[in-house]
Design an enzyme around this catalytic site. Structure first.
Site, mmCIF file in Angstrom:
data_model
loop_
_atom_site.group_PDB
_atom_site.id
_atom_site.type_symbol
_atom_site.label_atom_id
_atom_site.label_comp_id
_atom_site.label_asym_id
_atom_site.label_seq_id
_atom_site.Cartn_x
_atom_site.Cartn_y
_atom_site.Cartn_z
ATOM 1 N N GLY A 10 13.542 47.936 40.971
ATOM 2 C CA GLY A 10 12.345 47.854 41.899
ATOM 3 C C GLY A 10 11.012 48.280 41.049
ATOM 4 C CG MET A 11 6.171 48.127 41.943
ATOM 5 S SD MET A 11 4.925 47.845 43.204
ATOM 6 C CE MET A 11 5.323 48.883 44.346
ATOM 7 C CB ILE A 35 22.626 55.854 45.856
ATOM 8 C CG1 ILE A 35 21.889 55.023 47.196
ATOM 9 C CG2 ILE A 35 22.091 55.383 44.731
ATOM 10 C CD1 ILE A 35 20.695 55.757 47.228
ATOM 11 C CB ALA A 56 14.346 52.990 49.190
ATOM 12 C CD1 TRP A 57 15.407 48.960 54.687
ATOM 13 C CD2 TRP A 57 17.474 48.000 54.361
ATOM 14 N NE1 TRP A 57 15.550 47.963 55.602
ATOM 15 C CE2 TRP A 57 16.925 47.420 55.403
ATOM 16 C CE3 TRP A 57 18.844 47.682 54.245
ATOM 17 C CZ2 TRP A 57 17.584 46.357 56.356
ATOM 18 C CZ3 TRP A 57 19.300 46.874 55.177
ATOM 19 C CH2 TRP A 57 18.721 45.935 55.825
ATOM 20 C CE1 TYR A 118 11.654 52.501 54.103
ATOM 21 C CE2 TYR A 118 9.793 53.377 55.018
ATOM 22 C CZ TYR A 118 10.560 52.946 54.108
ATOM 23 O OH TYR A 118 9.931 53.532 52.547
ATOM 24 C CE LYS A 122 12.520 56.675 52.114
ATOM 25 N NZ LYS A 122 13.087 56.521 50.670
#
Length: 274
Positions: A10-11, A35, A56-57, A118, A122
């Site tokens: 990812g970024m 994970i 992460a989603w 979301y 988290k």
């Protein structure tokens, strides 16, 4: 020191690899490590001295209809890493664990109050990491060289539209993912106490203010950016109206907080331009 980066494709994960170039690093993409699979996590974490969880989603709107899937990664996945890595884990979280009702920078010890799926996913991950004695680093309004993000979208729209309408009623701290990656590595190399840290740029603006700054940095007329309100862009998930985070705990860790968002954007622009 041996590092494990999860979500390495990812970024932020790609920026972490750049910052750690030359170090002993295992960069695990989603294809390399799920994970949510505890046995896979146990094997991956076994030899790591520091684990940075950038997996992460991140589909905020998609989580509204797929909360269990989002929680499998953001909640249960983080819990798996925490159970195995404990205080070796640096877990990247988000301003979305708050409801956006604050009017001054939100301290690290503020109570979580997510307003969308979301954010709930988290928040579950944060709770597990902190219970295991790990580190939680919350960030917000992240942009960078790799992958889609608001700044790159503005640069693309600038090339195709005469004007752009951008919301001016959400306040936050635009944060360069590469600067955050450096901060996470500094934390991993420090003797700082575990707990919550806020990895966001200093200062704040609105999405409208950020868009104007992007146009200015690109040598374009910022008047081409026009303000509007969130009710003109209705989305499945509610967004916090205020996402400015406080940075007091970095002083305890003897690490400088991140710089002002505007100077950060100037530094980032050479790698963001098409």
């Amino acid at each position: 020191m041996r590092w494990l980066i999860t979500g390495a494709g990812g970024m932020l994960g790609r920026d972490l690899q750049s910052v750690l170039q030359g170090s002993d690093v295992v960069a695990a993409t989603r294809a390399d490590l799920d994970i949510s699979d505890l046995s896979a996590v146990e094997r991956a974490v076994d030899r790591a001295d520091v684990v940075i969880n950038a997996a992460a989603w991140t589909d905020v709107d998609g989580a509204e209809t797929a909360e269990s899937q989002a929680t499998a990664i953001n909640g249960h996945g983080a819990a798996n890493l925490a159970a195995v890595a404990g205080k070796r884990l640096i877990h990247v979280s988000t301003d979305y664990v708050f409801d956006g009702s604050a009017r001054s920078p939100i301290p690290e010890d503020a109570a979580r109050a997510p307003i969308n799926a979301y954010g709930r996913s988290k928040a579950a991950g944060e709770a597990a990491v902190l219970a295991a004695g790990g580190f939680v680093v919350r960030t917000a309004w992240l942009y960078g060289e790799h992958g889609p993000n608001f700044v790159r979208t503005m640069l693309r729209l600038a090339a195709t539209r005469d004007t752009v309408d951008v919301v001016d009623d959400q306040q936050g701290p635009p944060t360069w993912s590469y600067a955050l990656a450096r901060q996470l590595v500094a934390l991993g190399r420090s003797s700082a106490a575990p707990g919550v840290y806020h990895g966001t740029a200093a200062g704040s603006t609105t999405w409208f203010g950020l868009a104007r700054a992007v146009f200015e940095e690109a040598g374009l007329d910022p008047a081409r950016v026009r303000p509007t309100t969130s009710d003109q862009f209705v989305r499945p998930a509610r967004r916090p109206a205020y996402s400015v985070l406080g940075h007091a705990r970095w002083a305890e860790a003897d690490i400088d907080p991140l710089e002002d968002w505007r100077s950060m954007l100037t530094a980032a622009m050479p790698v963001l331009r098409p």
